[in-house]
Design a protein around this motif. Structure first.
Motif, PDB file in Angstrom:
ATOM      1  N   ARG A  16       0.825  -1.203   0.000  1.00 28.35           N
ATOM      2  CA  ARG A  16       0.000   0.000   0.000  1.00 28.35           C
ATOM      3  C   ARG A  16       0.866   1.262   0.000  1.00 28.35           C
ATOM      4  O   ARG A  16       0.563   2.227  -0.690  1.00 28.35           O
ATOM      5  CB  ARG A  16      -0.929  -0.016   1.209  1.00 28.35           C
ATOM      6  N   LYS A  23       3.873   1.518  -1.219  1.00 31.66           N
ATOM      7  CA  LYS A  23       4.464   1.595  -2.553  1.00 31.66           C
ATOM      8  C   LYS A  23       3.480   2.187  -3.556  1.00 31.66           C
ATOM      9  O   LYS A  23       3.839   3.052  -4.364  1.00 31.66           O
ATOM     10  CB  LYS A  23       4.903   0.202  -3.002  1.00 31.66           C
ATOM     11  N   ALA A  24       2.226   1.736  -3.498  1.00 30.10           N
ATOM     12  CA  ALA A  24       1.201   2.260  -4.409  1.00 30.10           C
ATOM     13  C   ALA A  24       0.946   3.742  -4.158  1.00 30.10           C
ATOM     14  O   ALA A  24       0.797   4.537  -5.101  1.00 30.10           O
ATOM     15  CB  ALA A  24      -0.092   1.466  -4.243  1.00 30.10           C
ATOM     16  N   GLU A  25       0.918   4.138  -2.881  1.00 33.46           N
ATOM     17  CA  GLU A  25       0.671   5.541  -2.537  1.00 33.46           C
ATOM     18  C   GLU A  25       1.812   6.430  -3.019  1.00 33.46           C
ATOM     19  O   GLU A  25       1.586   7.540  -3.512  1.00 33.46           O
ATOM     20  CB  GLU A  25       0.495   5.684  -1.022  1.00 33.46           C
ATOM     21  N   ARG A  70       3.756   5.922  -5.615  1.00 33.36           N
ATOM     22  CA  ARG A  70       3.680   6.059  -7.072  1.00 33.36           C
ATOM     23  C   ARG A  70       2.541   6.975  -7.492  1.00 33.36           C
ATOM     24  O   ARG A  70       2.688   7.764  -8.425  1.00 33.36           O
ATOM     25  CB  ARG A  70       3.553   4.671  -7.705  1.00 33.36           C
TER      26      ARG A  70
END
Length: 285
Positions: free
Chosen positions: A147, A149-151, A153
């Motif tokens: 999560r 990592k996604a945030e 990006r």
């Protein structure tokens, strides 16, 4: 003094591929260095001397800087004292994936190629928004690495498209900070629709001074700059809404329909009506 080299493998979580820090003092930063990763930093309070690629530049509060993996830099305190800033470091793989996602329309060479890194002076409101977006990383449990990592990006995609697009200008890197900030503010619909009065209010400069600076740094006049923003907005309203053309004219800030038609024909070599018809022919509903 030789620069030390910092490595992502030694300080950035390989699963998250990014590292976020709140730095309370210049004393807590590294000596002259380079690294094999990229970073963004935002000055929250105070000012700092940024020694970057052999040049010393003073950075004020609200300044956002993108550091490439080839830049050599360090920080010094100003005579006024210390500063606080936020730093977000991330793997080269992250920036490569971002540029691949944004595609050829994103001017990555204008960001990666210049001798000096992109530096943008934000308004106070924009600074607080960026800080809020960065602080959201602290609300995610560090153990939830996917999560985070996604945030990261999603955040980088927003910051780069919002602040690092670097409008076409032969001397963008030489623009004064206030002009960069003004350009950002004038892209807001409430400002470009209001026109030059908004530009004067936001900048705090005289009309004559704005004319000189726009000609010098952007190769245009304030009203031409505003009308270009208005026409771009009108172009999209013609293609993406069923609004009447006269309503679009008023929506983007033109009070005179004939003047709108004249400017539009000069820009697109056709009337707004023909532009809409041609666009509709390419779209199947």
């Amino acid at each position: 003094m030789n620069a030390i080299k910092l490595f992502a493998s030694e300080g950035i979580d390989s699963d998250i591929q990014a590292h976020y820090r709140f730095i309370t003092s210049v004393k807590n930063t590294a000596e002259i260095h380079t690294h094999d990763f990229f970073e963004l930093f935002l000055i929250l309070k105070g000012s700092v001397i940024h020694c970057i690629n052999g040049t010393r530049e003073r950075l004020e509060e609200n300044t956002l800087v993108f550091i490439r993996d080839r830049d050599v830099h360090y920080y010094e305190q100003t005579d006024e004292g210390d500063c606080q800033f936020i730093n977000l470091s991330f793997h080269k793989e992250v920036i490569d994936a971002l540029f691949d996602y944004l595609g050829e329309g994103f001017p990555k060479l204008k960001i990666l190629s210049p001798d000096m890194p992109p530096t943008v002076r934000l308004s106070k409101t924009e600074k607080e928004y960026v800080r809020y977006r960065l602080d959201r990383l602290n609300l995610i449990p560090h153990t939830d690495k996917a999560r985070v990592k996604a945030e990261v990006r999603a955040l980088l995609a927003e910051l780069f498209t919002r602040y690092m697009t670097m409008d076409d200008s032969p001397d963008w890197s030489e623009q004064p900070a206030w002009l960069q900030e003004l350009s950002t503010e004038m892209k807001k619909k409430e400002n470009f629709t209001e026109g030059t009065s908004a530009m004067l209010r936001v900048s705090g400069k005289s009309h004559a001074y704005l004319c000189r600076m726009f000609k010098k740094h952007l190769g245009t006049t304030p009203i031409q700059y505003i009308n270009r923003l208005r026409l771009s907005y009108a172009e999209n309203l013609l293609l993406k809404t069923d609004m009447e053309i006269v309503d679009i004219c008023l929506e983007v800030g033109f009070e005179n329909v004939s003047y709108f038609y004249d400017l539009f024909k000069r820009q697109f070599n056709m009337t707004p009506h023909k532009f809409r018809v041609n666009g509709e022919r390419k779209i199947s509903y």
